[in-house]
Design a protein around this motif. Structure first.
Motif, PDB file in Angstrom:
ATOM      1  N   LYS A   1       0.828  -1.196   0.000  1.00 32.11           N
ATOM      2  CA  LYS A   1       0.000   0.000   0.000  1.00 32.11           C
ATOM      3  C   LYS A   1       0.871   1.257   0.000  1.00 32.11           C
ATOM      4  O   LYS A   1       0.587   2.216  -0.709  1.00 32.11           O
ATOM      5  N   LYS A   2       1.945   1.252   0.767  1.00 30.01           N
ATOM      6  CA  LYS A   2       2.858   2.407   0.782  1.00 30.01           C
ATOM      7  C   LYS A   2       3.482   2.621  -0.583  1.00 30.01           C
ATOM      8  O   LYS A   2       3.582   3.741  -1.064  1.00 30.01           O
ATOM      9  N   GLN A   3       3.899   1.528  -1.244  1.00 32.33           N
ATOM     10  CA  GLN A   3       4.497   1.648  -2.577  1.00 32.33           C
ATOM     11  C   GLN A   3       3.471   2.195  -3.569  1.00 32.33           C
ATOM     12  O   GLN A   3       3.784   3.053  -4.388  1.00 32.33           O
ATOM     13  N   ARG A   4       2.239   1.709  -3.509  1.00 32.91           N
ATOM     14  CA  ARG A   4       1.189   2.174  -4.406  1.00 32.91           C
ATOM     15  C   ARG A   4       0.896   3.649  -4.151  1.00 32.91           C
ATOM     16  O   ARG A   4       0.745   4.437  -5.085  1.00 32.91           O
ATOM     17  N   ASP A   5       0.817   4.040  -2.869  1.00 30.64           N
ATOM     18  CA  ASP A   5       0.562   5.438  -2.530  1.00 30.64           C
ATOM     19  C   ASP A   5       1.686   6.342  -3.020  1.00 30.64           C
ATOM     20  O   ASP A   5       1.438   7.424  -3.540  1.00 30.64           O
ATOM     21  N   ARG A   6       2.929   5.904  -2.862  1.00 35.03           N
ATOM     22  CA  ARG A   6       4.065   6.697  -3.333  1.00 35.03           C
ATOM     23  C   ARG A   6       4.023   6.859  -4.848  1.00 35.03           C
ATOM     24  O   ARG A   6       4.305   7.934  -5.378  1.00 35.03           O
TER      25      ARG A   6
ATOM     26  N   VAL B   1       1.299   9.372  -5.717  1.00 36.68           N
ATOM     27  CA  VAL B   1       1.723  10.733  -5.388  1.00 36.68           C
ATOM     28  C   VAL B   1       2.726  11.233  -6.427  1.00 36.68           C
ATOM     29  O   VAL B   1       2.656  12.383  -6.873  1.00 36.68           O
ATOM     30  N   ALA B   2       3.652  10.374  -6.843  1.00 32.51           N
ATOM     31  CA  ALA B   2       4.632  10.775  -7.859  1.00 32.51           C
ATOM     32  C   ALA B   2       3.938  11.109  -9.177  1.00 32.51           C
ATOM     33  O   ALA B   2       4.268  12.115  -9.826  1.00 32.51           O
ATOM     34  N   ILE B   3       2.974  10.307  -9.580  1.00 37.07           N
ATOM     35  CA  ILE B   3       2.229  10.582 -10.817  1.00 37.07           C
ATOM     36  C   ILE B   3       1.458  11.891 -10.693  1.00 37.07           C
ATOM     37  O   ILE B   3       1.429  12.701 -11.622  1.00 37.07           O
TER      38      ILE B   3
END
Length: 182
Positions: A50-55, A58-60
């Motif tokens: 979930k943290k990787q997906r959220d990051r 956010v980057a996109i």
């Protein structure tokens, strides 16, 4: 006989195994997968994903915002550049045959910037009824240092002429014009 007794085989008695006390059951469940018994391990993996997906999201989002900001700045600069005539050393050239204008009127500048920005994306929003006469009044020898402005003025005048033909045409004629006659 004595000898016979001596070589006689002894009576073999089978040895009985010792009786051990039975063990109590260990109460261990059979596990099919490593992670079924470790809910905390599953939670950690889920949280990490979930943290990787959220990051990533956010980057996109940040990249998208930068693109939008860049486009806005570009359009503002482009509009400003096309509406405000840059100062030029050759602003006014007086000759015996012609006078070259170095600046457009405010209304002509507005019509030109509206044509450049709005006409390609929403042709119906361009005010040909007011801008056509204003742009036609610009002298043919107009020069402001930007070689594209006279061409854009000519394009805007042609656009208004073609749009008037489109507006006068019937619905089937407009459909034919919209599809390129196909």
């Amino acid at each position: 006989m004595r000898m016979m007794r001596r070589f006689r085989e002894p009576d073999i008695v089978p040895i009985q195994p010792a009786r051990l006390p039975s063990w109590s059951p260990l109460h261990i469940e059979k596990r099919q997968h490593c992670c079924e018994h470790c809910p905390s391990l599953l939670d950690k993996k889920r949280k990490r994903k979930k943290k990787q997906r959220d990051r990533t999201l956010v980057a996109i989002l940040v990249i998208l915002l930068f693109c939008l900001l860049g486009n806005t700045v570009f359009l503002d600069v482009h509009t400003l550049r096309s509406t405000v005539a840059p100062p030029s050393d050759e602003a006014v050239t007086n000759t015996s045959t012609s006078v070259s204008s170095s600046a457009l009127s405010a209304q002509a500048q507005q019509c030109l910037s509206q044509y450049i920005i709005n006409a390609p994306s929403d042709p119906a929003s361009y005010p040909c009824s007011t801008c056509y006469s204003v742009l036609q009044a610009v002298p043919s020898n107009f020069s402001d240092g930007n070689p594209q402005d006279p061409q854009q003025i000519e394009n805007a005048i042609q656009f208004c002429g073609l749009r008037s033909i489109f507006d006068i045409a019937s619905t089937s004629g407009q459909a034919g014009l919209s599809t390129g006659g196909g």
